[in-house]
Design a protein around this motif. Sequence first.
Motif, mmCIF file in Angstrom:
data_model
loop_
_atom_site.group_PDB
_atom_site.id
_atom_site.type_symbol
_atom_site.label_atom_id
_atom_site.label_comp_id
_atom_site.label_asym_id
_atom_site.label_seq_id
_atom_site.Cartn_x
_atom_site.Cartn_y
_atom_site.Cartn_z
ATOM 1 N N UNK A 153 28.204 60.098 33.005
ATOM 2 C CA UNK A 153 27.125 59.805 32.064
ATOM 3 C C UNK A 153 25.869 59.396 32.820
ATOM 4 N N UNK A 154 24.707 59.777 32.277
ATOM 5 C CA UNK A 154 23.437 59.415 32.899
ATOM 6 C C UNK A 154 22.837 58.223 32.155
ATOM 7 N N UNK A 155 22.518 57.158 32.892
ATOM 8 C CA UNK A 155 21.943 55.928 32.340
ATOM 9 C C UNK A 155 20.503 55.780 32.821
ATOM 10 N N UNK A 156 19.655 55.207 31.967
ATOM 11 C CA UNK A 156 18.272 54.919 32.361
ATOM 12 C C UNK A 156 17.870 53.571 31.801
ATOM 13 N N UNK A 175 28.504 48.191 35.162
ATOM 14 C CA UNK A 175 28.165 49.262 36.084
ATOM 15 C C UNK A 175 29.203 49.157 37.201
ATOM 16 N N UNK A 176 29.973 50.216 37.435
ATOM 17 C CA UNK A 176 31.045 50.122 38.437
ATOM 18 C C UNK A 176 30.495 49.909 39.842
ATOM 19 N N UNK A 177 31.328 49.363 40.700
ATOM 20 C CA UNK A 177 30.938 49.110 42.086
ATOM 21 C C UNK A 177 31.195 50.309 42.993
ATOM 22 N N UNK A 178 31.701 51.398 42.430
ATOM 23 C CA UNK A 178 31.861 52.639 43.191
ATOM 24 C C UNK A 178 31.713 53.808 42.215
ATOM 25 N N UNK A 179 31.427 54.970 42.769
ATOM 26 C CA UNK A 179 31.292 56.150 41.933
ATOM 27 C C UNK A 179 29.978 56.234 41.181
ATOM 28 N N UNK A 180 28.974 55.495 41.613
ATOM 29 C CA UNK A 180 27.657 55.522 40.984
ATOM 30 C C UNK A 180 26.753 56.441 41.796
ATOM 31 N N UNK A 181 26.043 57.329 41.125
ATOM 32 C CA UNK A 181 25.093 58.218 41.776
ATOM 33 C C UNK A 181 23.685 57.817 41.348
ATOM 34 N N UNK A 198 30.096 52.782 47.123
ATOM 35 C CA UNK A 198 29.742 54.128 47.565
ATOM 36 C C UNK A 198 28.742 54.767 46.614
ATOM 37 N N UNK A 199 27.480 54.396 46.795
ATOM 38 C CA UNK A 199 26.412 55.006 46.029
ATOM 39 C C UNK A 199 26.021 56.298 46.710
ATOM 40 N N UNK A 200 25.705 57.302 45.928
ATOM 41 C CA UNK A 200 25.182 58.531 46.481
ATOM 42 C C UNK A 200 23.822 58.789 45.852
ATOM 43 N N UNK A 201 23.010 59.550 46.539
ATOM 44 C CA UNK A 201 21.683 59.904 46.032
ATOM 45 C C UNK A 201 21.677 61.384 45.693
ATOM 46 N N UNK A 202 20.965 61.752 44.648
ATOM 47 C CA UNK A 202 20.810 63.154 44.294
ATOM 48 C C UNK A 202 19.332 63.443 44.103
ATOM 49 N N UNK A 203 19.042 64.726 43.964
ATOM 50 C CA UNK A 203 17.664 65.139 43.721
ATOM 51 C C UNK A 203 17.231 64.599 42.367
ATOM 52 N N UNK A 204 16.022 64.024 42.270
ATOM 53 C CA UNK A 204 15.563 63.481 41.001
ATOM 54 C C UNK A 204 15.290 64.589 39.991
ATOM 55 N N UNK A 205 15.195 64.223 38.712
ATOM 56 C CA UNK A 205 14.893 65.227 37.692
ATOM 57 C C UNK A 205 13.498 65.805 37.901
ATOM 58 N N UNK A 206 13.319 67.016 37.414
ATOM 59 C CA UNK A 206 12.023 67.685 37.517
ATOM 60 C C UNK A 206 10.981 66.966 36.674
ATOM 61 N N UNK A 207 9.702 67.125 37.018
ATOM 62 C CA UNK A 207 8.623 66.470 36.299
ATOM 63 C C UNK A 207 8.648 66.772 34.802
ATOM 64 N N UNK A 208 8.933 68.009 34.358
ATOM 65 C CA UNK A 208 8.995 68.244 32.916
ATOM 66 C C UNK A 208 10.056 67.376 32.231
ATOM 67 N N UNK A 233 27.136 57.411 36.067
ATOM 68 C CA UNK A 233 28.434 56.770 36.246
ATOM 69 C C UNK A 233 29.399 57.395 35.257
ATOM 70 N N UNK A 234 30.589 57.643 35.715
ATOM 71 C CA UNK A 234 31.629 58.229 34.858
ATOM 72 C C UNK A 234 31.132 59.470 34.112
#
Length: 193
Positions: free
Chosen positions: A56-59, A38-44, A2-12, A53-54
């Motif tokens: 925390x923001x990963x890049x 990386x979990x198989x659920x709960x990832x945005x 269950x991946x969800x999508x969110x609005x991306x970060x602003x350009x700044x 995930x959990x």
Amino acid sequence: MDFTHVRPPALPTLLACLGLIAGMPMQAQGEPAQPFAVPQSGVTLITGDTWQQNGLQMRLYGVQSCIRGTQYTNPAGARLDCGEASAVMLGALIKDTRPACTPIAQINGTAESEPATILVVCTAHVGANNLDLGTIMITQGYAFAAFTLAGKPVYTPYIVAEAAAKNAKVGLWAAQDLQDPNAILFNAVNASK
């Protein structure tokens, strides 16, 4: 999954990350960082190189995805969101390869409401092979090598992978109207000066 999508970060925010990545150490001193799954659920999915995930923001270190809102024309002639294509590919790779990631650095948010971003290097499991997730994204043509504000690749092998994908016209490189996200970011930096 269950991946969800969110609005991306602003350009700044993207520009701040671009500037802060320059000169980041590959690993902090002291104890070596422990890999995590990386979990198989709960990832945005935030972008094609960033997820949560959990709480925390990963890049992905050294990887630049397409910027959401930029358009490209696919081989069937449809105009699509390039950033969405990058994010979908990242989600599919996470689902299919069940990567393990190692944190290498942290970038604190530029505002109180922004979470810190943990830069990671991830190993994807493809058959009996362990492959770098960033390399897969780039060689399949759904991500790009990230650059520092000084115009140097963050991780040189990724620029080689990008050149191979571009020459082979794979993934997003098949589109004749593909907008390079690094060019967009550098133009924004120059416009803000």
